[in-house]
Design a protein around this motif. Structure first.
Motif, mmCIF file in Angstrom:
data_model
loop_
_atom_site.group_PDB
_atom_site.id
_atom_site.type_symbol
_atom_site.label_atom_id
_atom_site.label_comp_id
_atom_site.label_asym_id
_atom_site.label_seq_id
_atom_site.Cartn_x
_atom_site.Cartn_y
_atom_site.Cartn_z
ATOM 1 N N THR A 1 -44.099 -26.911 61.609
ATOM 2 C CA THR A 1 -45.437 -27.313 62.044
ATOM 3 C C THR A 1 -45.685 -26.925 63.502
ATOM 4 O O THR A 1 -46.690 -27.319 64.087
ATOM 5 N N LYS A 2 -44.782 -26.162 64.069
ATOM 6 C CA LYS A 2 -44.938 -25.717 65.462
ATOM 7 C C LYS A 2 -45.947 -24.582 65.546
ATOM 8 O O LYS A 2 -46.082 -23.775 64.633
ATOM 9 N N PHE A 3 -46.669 -24.530 66.670
ATOM 10 C CA PHE A 3 -47.472 -23.364 67.017
ATOM 11 C C PHE A 3 -46.594 -22.487 67.888
ATOM 12 O O PHE A 3 -45.867 -22.982 68.744
ATOM 13 N N ILE A 4 -46.656 -21.195 67.656
ATOM 14 C CA ILE A 4 -45.843 -20.236 68.397
ATOM 15 C C ILE A 4 -46.771 -19.384 69.241
ATOM 16 O O ILE A 4 -47.769 -18.859 68.752
ATOM 17 N N LEU A 5 -46.430 -19.241 70.506
ATOM 18 C CA LEU A 5 -47.208 -18.407 71.412
ATOM 19 C C LEU A 5 -46.461 -17.103 71.628
ATOM 20 O O LEU A 5 -45.276 -17.110 71.962
ATOM 21 N N ALA A 6 -47.156 -15.989 71.392
ATOM 22 C CA ALA A 6 -46.570 -14.664 71.602
ATOM 23 C C ALA A 6 -47.366 -13.932 72.668
ATOM 24 O O ALA A 6 -48.604 -14.026 72.711
ATOM 25 N N ASP A 7 -46.658 -13.200 73.509
ATOM 26 C CA ASP A 7 -47.329 -12.451 74.572
ATOM 27 C C ASP A 7 -47.879 -11.134 74.038
ATOM 28 O O ASP A 7 -47.748 -10.825 72.843
ATOM 29 N N ALA A 8 -48.477 -10.349 74.899
ATOM 30 C CA ALA A 8 -49.127 -9.102 74.495
ATOM 31 C C ALA A 8 -48.139 -8.004 74.120
ATOM 32 O O ALA A 8 -48.548 -6.936 73.670
ATOM 33 N N TYR B 1 -44.623 -24.952 70.280
ATOM 34 C CA TYR B 1 -45.384 -26.112 70.747
ATOM 35 C C TYR B 1 -45.756 -26.987 69.559
ATOM 36 O O TYR B 1 -46.230 -26.480 68.543
ATOM 37 N N ASN B 2 -45.569 -28.288 69.712
ATOM 38 C CA ASN B 2 -45.938 -29.230 68.671
ATOM 39 C C ASN B 2 -47.387 -29.669 68.920
ATOM 40 O O ASN B 2 -47.653 -30.381 69.887
ATOM 41 N N PRO B 3 -48.325 -29.276 68.062
ATOM 42 C CA PRO B 3 -49.729 -29.634 68.299
ATOM 43 C C PRO B 3 -50.001 -31.127 68.149
ATOM 44 O O PRO B 3 -51.033 -31.612 68.611
ATOM 45 N N PHE B 4 -49.063 -31.861 67.542
ATOM 46 C CA PHE B 4 -49.243 -33.294 67.332
ATOM 47 C C PHE B 4 -48.823 -34.125 68.550
ATOM 48 O O PHE B 4 -48.993 -35.334 68.556
ATOM 49 N N VAL B 5 -48.273 -33.462 69.558
ATOM 50 C CA VAL B 5 -47.875 -34.132 70.795
ATOM 51 C C VAL B 5 -48.822 -33.654 71.895
ATOM 52 O O VAL B 5 -48.829 -32.462 72.233
ATOM 53 N N ASP B 6 -49.621 -34.562 72.416
ATOM 54 C CA ASP B 6 -50.665 -34.199 73.383
ATOM 55 C C ASP B 6 -50.135 -33.361 74.547
ATOM 56 O O ASP B 6 -50.765 -32.373 74.928
ATOM 57 N N LYS B 7 -49.011 -33.748 75.093
ATOM 58 C CA LYS B 7 -48.460 -33.035 76.248
ATOM 59 C C LYS B 7 -48.124 -31.589 75.891
ATOM 60 O O LYS B 7 -48.389 -30.663 76.652
ATOM 61 N N PHE C 1 -49.440 -29.832 73.354
ATOM 62 C CA PHE C 1 -50.680 -29.128 73.028
ATOM 63 C C PHE C 1 -51.396 -28.715 74.314
ATOM 64 O O PHE C 1 -51.911 -27.600 74.421
ATOM 65 N N SER C 2 -51.408 -29.591 75.299
ATOM 66 C CA SER C 2 -52.005 -29.250 76.605
ATOM 67 C C SER C 2 -51.229 -28.133 77.284
ATOM 68 O O SER C 2 -51.823 -27.238 77.900
ATOM 69 N N LEU C 3 -49.907 -28.192 77.177
ATOM 70 C CA LEU C 3 -49.077 -27.138 77.764
ATOM 71 C C LEU C 3 -49.368 -25.795 77.096
ATOM 72 O O LEU C 3 -49.454 -24.762 77.769
ATOM 73 N N LEU C 4 -49.547 -25.802 75.780
ATOM 74 C CA LEU C 4 -49.909 -24.569 75.070
ATOM 75 C C LEU C 4 -51.213 -24.001 75.627
ATOM 76 O O LEU C 4 -51.308 -22.801 75.903
ATOM 77 N N LYS C 5 -52.209 -24.845 75.821
ATOM 78 C CA LYS C 5 -53.486 -24.385 76.375
ATOM 79 C C LYS C 5 -53.285 -23.781 77.762
ATOM 80 O O LYS C 5 -53.847 -22.721 78.077
#
Length: 191
Positions: free
Chosen positions: A154-161, A169-175, A177-181
């Protein structure tokens, strides 16, 4: 007396803005972890989408299946929030891989996208295949490929260019999710 109160309020506002600016400037992201391995699938519009589509764009990636009654609908809401918040960023895309290739045909995925109001020009829902999805999860994303479809990450994965994974990033944890943004914003400023 009133003038003194206004001066104090102005000083507080100025201090808050300065702290906010300094905090934003100190955001750093981890070094790239590893490249995403090769894949080639079909998106909801029947277009081919490969690992090469991750190049020259920042990507937020997740995994789902259309009949999921567990975390998938909530994950879609969080992903949709990101899509809408960063809607004016042409060098950002969102990629959702189906982990249920036996049931999630292209037409099923397209109906899922349309019925869930998830149709955005930069959000790709990929139909996968049974032979490659587990190895892609394990080798390409360093996640478990066991127990699919129900036991998917259930993690979101951030990939660079460059197609490298930056973080999970766990979208269910506010901290988180904010860090992902924050990390998305930082990466967008670098390309």
């Amino acid at each position: 007396m009133k003038r003194g109160n206004n001066l104090i309020i102005f000083a507080l506002i100025l201090t808050i803005v300065a702290i906010s600016f300094i905090t934003k400037q100190n955001i750093s992201i981890p070094d790239p972890l590893y490249p995403i391995s090769y894949f080639s699938y079909t998106d909801q519009e029947s277009s081919t989408f490969t690992v090469n589509n991750l190049k020259n764009k920042i990507s937020v990636i997740d995994f789902f299946f259309t009949s999921c009654q567990g975390p998938c609908p909530a994950m879609n809401r969080y992903m949709k929030e990101l899509v809408e918040e960063f809607s004016n960023k042409g060098n950002l895309q969102f990629v959702s891989f189906s982990v249920d290739p036996l049931n999630d045909s292209n037409s099923v995925i397209k109906e899922y996208v349309n019925s869930g109001y998830l149709s955005y020009k930069n959000w790709y829902f990929l139909q996968t295949d049974t032979l490659s999805i587990s190895p892609l999860l394990e080798d390409g994303f360093k996640l478990s490929g066991d127990g699919l479809p129900g036991m998917h990450s259930t993690k979101f994965i951030l990939a660079d260019a460059n197609g490298y994974i930056i973080g999970y990033y766990n979208p269910f944890v506010d901290k988180e999710f904010s860090l992902l943004k924050d990390h998305i914003s930082y990466l967008l400023d670098t390309i």
